[in-house]
Every structure is written in C-alpha cells, then in structure tokens.
Write an enzyme that holds these catalytic residues in place. Sequence first.
Site, PDB file in Angstrom:
ATOM      1  N   GLN A  20      20.583  12.004  35.845  1.00  0.00           N
ATOM      2  CA  GLN A  20      19.380  11.575  36.565  1.00  0.00           C
ATOM      3  C   GLN A  20      18.312  12.663  36.588  1.00  0.00           C
ATOM      4  OE1 GLN A  20      19.849   8.939  40.129  1.00  0.00           O
ATOM      5  NE2 GLN A  20      21.879   9.873  40.184  1.00  0.00           N
TER       6      GLN A  20
ATOM      7  N   ASP B 117      28.678  22.009  24.922  1.00  0.00           N
ATOM      8  CA  ASP B 117      29.754  21.343  25.670  1.00  0.00           C
ATOM      9  C   ASP B 117      30.307  22.341  26.681  1.00  0.00           C
ATOM     10  OD1 ASP B 117      32.064  20.118  26.599  1.00  0.00           O
ATOM     11  OD2 ASP B 117      32.627  19.325  24.631  1.00  0.00           O
ATOM     12  N   LEU B 118      30.128  22.059  27.963  1.00  0.00           N
ATOM     13  CA  LEU B 118      30.566  23.002  28.990  1.00  0.00           C
ATOM     14  C   LEU B 118      32.072  23.225  28.965  1.00  0.00           C
ATOM     15  CD1 LEU B 118      28.389  22.149  32.131  1.00  0.00           C
ATOM     16  CD2 LEU B 118      27.934  23.705  30.241  1.00  0.00           C
TER      17      LEU B 118
ATOM     18  N   ALA C  30      27.033  18.544  34.408  1.00  0.00           N
ATOM     19  CA  ALA C  30      28.128  18.741  35.351  1.00  0.00           C
ATOM     20  C   ALA C  30      29.144  17.619  35.228  1.00  0.00           C
ATOM     21  CB  ALA C  30      27.602  18.800  36.786  1.00  0.00           C
TER      22      ALA C  30
ATOM     23  N   ASP D 111      25.542  19.151  48.281  1.00  0.00           N
ATOM     24  CA  ASP D 111      25.948  19.190  49.681  1.00  0.00           C
ATOM     25  C   ASP D 111      27.465  19.198  49.836  1.00  0.00           C
ATOM     26  OD1 ASP D 111      25.494  16.415  48.644  1.00  0.00           O
ATOM     27  OD2 ASP D 111      26.491  15.873  50.510  1.00  0.00           O
TER      28      ASP D 111
ATOM     29  N   TYR E  83      35.785  18.065  43.692  1.00  0.00           N
ATOM     30  CA  TYR E  83      34.414  18.138  43.174  1.00  0.00           C
ATOM     31  C   TYR E  83      33.620  19.212  43.905  1.00  0.00           C
ATOM     32  CZ  TYR E  83      29.507  16.918  42.538  1.00  0.00           C
ATOM     33  OH  TYR E  83      28.163  16.977  42.294  1.00  0.00           O
TER      34      TYR E  83
ATOM     35  N   TRP F 237      22.559  13.153  47.913  1.00  0.00           N
ATOM     36  CA  TRP F 237      22.234  11.726  47.914  1.00  0.00           C
ATOM     37  C   TRP F 237      21.163  11.420  46.862  1.00  0.00           C
ATOM     38  CZ3 TRP F 237      22.302   9.073  53.374  1.00  0.00           C
ATOM     39  CH2 TRP F 237      23.474   9.431  54.053  1.00  0.00           C
TER      40      TRP F 237
END
Length: 295
Positions: A11, A37-38, A61, A103, A126, A151
């Site tokens: 996003q 590629d992480l 991520a 958060d 996570y 959010w």
Amino acid sequence: MRLVVTGREGQVVSSLVERARTHPDVEVVTLGRPELDLAKPETIERALVATRPDLVVSAAAYTAVDQAEDEPDLAFAVNGIGTGHVAAAAARIGAPVIHLSTDYVFDGSGEGAYVEEDEPAPRSVYGASKLAGEQAVAKANPRHLILRTAWVYSPFGRNFVKTMLKLAADRDEIAVVADQWGNPTSALDIADAILHSAVMLHGNRGFVSFGVYHLAGTGETNWSGFARHILDTSQAFGGPHARVGDIATVDYPTKARRPRNSRLSTQKIATAFGWNAPEWQKSTETVVRCLLRPA
C-alpha cells in the site's frame, strides 16, 4: 532526488508512486523480488548499488500477522534480518534510510497515546519481528528514520476500507470489533510524509534529528467507528451501505493477539518535520471516493 523503495506492491509503495507524480524533482524506483529479496541477503546490496539511491525507503515486509504465528523464522528473516541488511547496504553507499514499522511493537495495554519513548512489548510474532527490524536498522545505519504507523488503508492492496465496502455490498449488517482503539492512517498520507521528510533530508533544510517517529492519522476511533464512517461515506457517494454492530475482541478470535490500544502520539514528527496528517475522517473520505469513482 532518487528514492529507492523496497517492495513493489504494498500500500505504501503504491501510494509513493502515485504521490511522486506531483513531485517532478523526485524519482521513485521500486525494487522487489527477484532483484531484491529480503529473505536472500545476497540480493540486497547488489540491487541497491545498481540503482544508486539518494535515499532508501524500507517498505517491504512480511505482513501476514496471523500466519506469522506459524512462520516465525520467515517473519524474522524478512522483517528483522533482511531489513537490517537493507539499512546496512544503504549506509555503505552513503544513503539514509526511512523504515516503516508498526503499532504492533507495543502490547496495547496503555490507556493514552503511545509516545516514541514508551517501552516496546510486542505480543505477537509479527510485532516482535518488526521490533527486531527497528533495532537492526538503528544499529546498521545511524542516518535512519523509523516511522511507526497503524491501521493503514488506501486505494491499493488489501485493507479494512476495501473489506467493509465489499461486505456491505452483500450484507445488511456487519459485526465489527468495538474495544480496540487507534488512528486510522491513509497510506497516501504516509507517502506524503515520506516525500516531505525525504526532501528535508536531501536538501539539508534545517536540522534533522534521526531516530524513531510515530506517523498516524489525526484523531482516534475504534474499529466499529471506523467502519461506520466508511459506510456512511460510501452511502453519501452512492456506494454500498450496511449497519454496523459492535462486538468485543473475544467474539472475533484471531491467532495473533491484536493491541487493544494502538493510539500513537504524532507530536514528535510535527515538531521535528512540521508534518501533521489530515484528520482520519477526511482521509477516509478521500480513499472511499477514489474506490467508488476511480479515474
């Protein structure tokens, strides 16, 4: 200024590409698999060196919050180790890094808005993997901005706004959690803040203090309040609408524990960078309008 962004489909990445169109002096280059590629550290520095960034935005991520409970090694490999390699590679080529965090690094037990100095205490794999990423970035590259957000929604990808609109098209009533609170945050606003900060960093416009900042929408609500505003806005624009019924977290169990309180104070970034996000209601209306009336 060339911003090299890790990830191609998220996003924030999509929002950065969109918002950069109004910044003719900023070029956004996105890097994803297989070039970067992480989970494969050997690809990271090679990809960054080839693109010659002025600044690196670490946006890629592992974001499957519930699935991470079953794949902790992969979550930490991507969000912790891989992210650290991005920051280290940026440092070696002389570029600062802006890293996106969450958060979920907090346990959600606080009553007020979290400030940057509050002690992290993640309650999910996570969240723990994202905290590991923060620590790796800070250690690898002293010229870092770590932006914690919450959010997140946008016209792109999967998110709460899209889910509510889809459900409202098929149902008369939607049950939504009412005892979790936070700041709905548009990825378009996150992109604007990143571009604003990057210009300051690149042009040395005033004193810039590297470190951790909270970046979230202005104002707070719970998930059911967020849902009501989404659907009321949708109805006003001629889109689907449904009633929203309040439920408790215990009525909607998930594998990963969600923070009860995700409120983030944004005073620090307002003071340091002169940045204030719009009120969450206004940004929500912008995204709903975009989804209902695509250009």
